[in-house]
Each structure stands twice: as structure tokens, then as C-alpha cells.
Scaffold this motif. Sequence first.
Motif, PDB file in Angstrom:
ATOM      1  N   GLN A  30       0.848  -1.193   0.000  1.00 31.62           N
ATOM      2  CA  GLN A  30       0.000   0.000   0.000  1.00 31.62           C
ATOM      3  C   GLN A  30       0.884   1.244   0.000  1.00 31.62           C
ATOM      4  N   LEU A  31       0.472   2.251  -0.763  1.00 29.05           N
ATOM      5  CA  LEU A  31       1.255   3.475  -0.922  1.00 29.05           C
ATOM      6  C   LEU A  31       0.476   4.696  -0.464  1.00 29.05           C
ATOM      7  N   THR A  32       1.200   5.704  -0.036  1.00 31.62           N
ATOM      8  CA  THR A  32       0.639   7.012   0.287  1.00 31.62           C
ATOM      9  C   THR A  32       1.222   8.002  -0.719  1.00 31.62           C
ATOM     10  N   SER A  36       1.764  12.023  -2.189  1.00 33.04           N
ATOM     11  CA  SER A  36       1.834  13.450  -1.895  1.00 33.04           C
ATOM     12  C   SER A  36       2.361  14.114  -3.166  1.00 33.04           C
ATOM     13  N   ALA A  90       5.310   8.864  -4.368  1.00 35.11           N
ATOM     14  CA  ALA A  90       4.715   7.698  -3.707  1.00 35.11           C
ATOM     15  C   ALA A  90       5.682   7.185  -2.644  1.00 35.11           C
ATOM     16  N   ALA A  99       3.439   2.820   2.503  1.00 39.61           N
ATOM     17  CA  ALA A  99       2.725   2.907   3.778  1.00 39.61           C
ATOM     18  C   ALA A  99       2.719   1.549   4.476  1.00 39.61           C
ATOM     19  N   HIS A 114      -3.551   6.818  -7.364  1.00 41.74           N
ATOM     20  CA  HIS A 114      -4.799   7.592  -7.360  1.00 41.74           C
ATOM     21  C   HIS A 114      -4.581   8.925  -6.650  1.00 41.74           C
ATOM     22  N   SER A 139      -2.737  14.725  -2.617  1.00 42.82           N
ATOM     23  CA  SER A 139      -2.766  13.652  -1.626  1.00 42.82           C
ATOM     24  C   SER A 139      -3.237  12.402  -2.372  1.00 42.82           C
ATOM     25  N   GLY A 140      -3.440  11.326  -1.668  1.00 41.69           N
ATOM     26  CA  GLY A 140      -4.001  10.142  -2.312  1.00 41.69           C
ATOM     27  C   GLY A 140      -3.358   8.852  -1.853  1.00 41.69           C
ATOM     28  N   THR A 141      -3.756   7.781  -2.518  1.00 37.66           N
ATOM     29  CA  THR A 141      -3.263   6.452  -2.182  1.00 37.66           C
ATOM     30  C   THR A 141      -2.879   5.721  -3.460  1.00 37.66           C
ATOM     31  N   GLU A 186      -1.221   1.557  -4.946  1.00 31.75           N
ATOM     32  CA  GLU A 186      -0.930   0.161  -4.663  1.00 31.75           C
ATOM     33  C   GLU A 186       0.155  -0.327  -5.607  1.00 31.75           C
TER      34      GLU A 186
END
Length: 173
Positions: A44-46, A48, A73, A76, A145, A161-163, A165
Motif C-alpha cells: 500500500q502506498l501514500t 503526496s 509515492a 505505507a 490515485h 494527496s491520495g493512495t 498500490e
Amino acid sequence: MLRTLTFTLVVLGSGCGVGGGDQGSPPGGGSNPPPDPTAKCTAQLTLSGTFTTPVTLDPVGGCQPVGTWVVTATVADKGMCANVPLKASYTYTLTGTGRTTQLMYSTSPGEEFTGAVNANGNGGCEGSFDHVIVDGSNFDELNLHPLLPTPTAGGMTLTISGTGEFDLWSQHP
């Protein structure tokens, strides 16, 4: 290599989706090998970053995606992945309007890219950027995303921001 995708910006609202249709045999009666039932590992990624537009944003204009998206990325949750290869940042450029809208990203050798940007229904924008990279005998898939908030004041920069994979596959996803 510079990849240019042409698409129409879609404003999301409530409604029904369209199904994928019949998933039967390919034309000609042949068969393709079945895809991996599951990825070898998932992380899983965060996200910015910074969005910069060439014109001042209109606070009541909703999703205004034309400009440069610089997305970073970070991992996370590594999950079961021993390695999550990420670039320092991913830069996407969106130009044009309506049917002349183009999304550009410079790919590395062996990399495939598809992407789209849509209004998220709250006045902001959501990107969907998918990268598939050959990694030896495996395939790395990076699905990002990034989100742009609703512009609240005239300006030319927004915080992303966002997430995302990361998936590792033994066959092309």
C-alpha cells in the motif's frame, strides 16, 4: 519515451456503471492463458506532491486538472513485498480541453502507462495512473490515485494527496 493519451474529462455523478460484457473465448476460438489469480505480493502506498497550473484556478470552477502533476509515492505498508521499486517522483502533464485533452507521461524502456483524470463529485479531481513495468521475469504494477482538492482561493498550485498500490505479478496483469 513520451506517452500521450487522449481522453475526455468525465464529470462523475450518481448513476449506474456499465458492465464488461461477455468474458468468453477470444475471437477465432483460441484461448489465452489464465491471468494470475492473485499478485505475488501487494504493498500500500501514500501519495503526496504538487499540482501546478498555467492559469489561476477559479474557486467555483470545480475540477480544473490542466497542468503538471508531480506525484511522490511512499510505502505505507510493505505487505509481503521484499522490494517496492518506486521512482523519486512521477510527473504527468495534462493539456487541452474536452476532446482535445491529452495526458502525457514519459515512460522508461519496458514500461506501459495508462491514465485518466476525473472530477470526483466534490469539486476536486482524481487521477488514475497505472504503470506496468517488466522486472526480470516478473511484472511490477503501480496503480496511483492522486487527489486534487477543490480550489478554495485563486492560485496556481494545489497540494496532492491520495493512495496507491504496488503489485508484483508473475504474468502480465
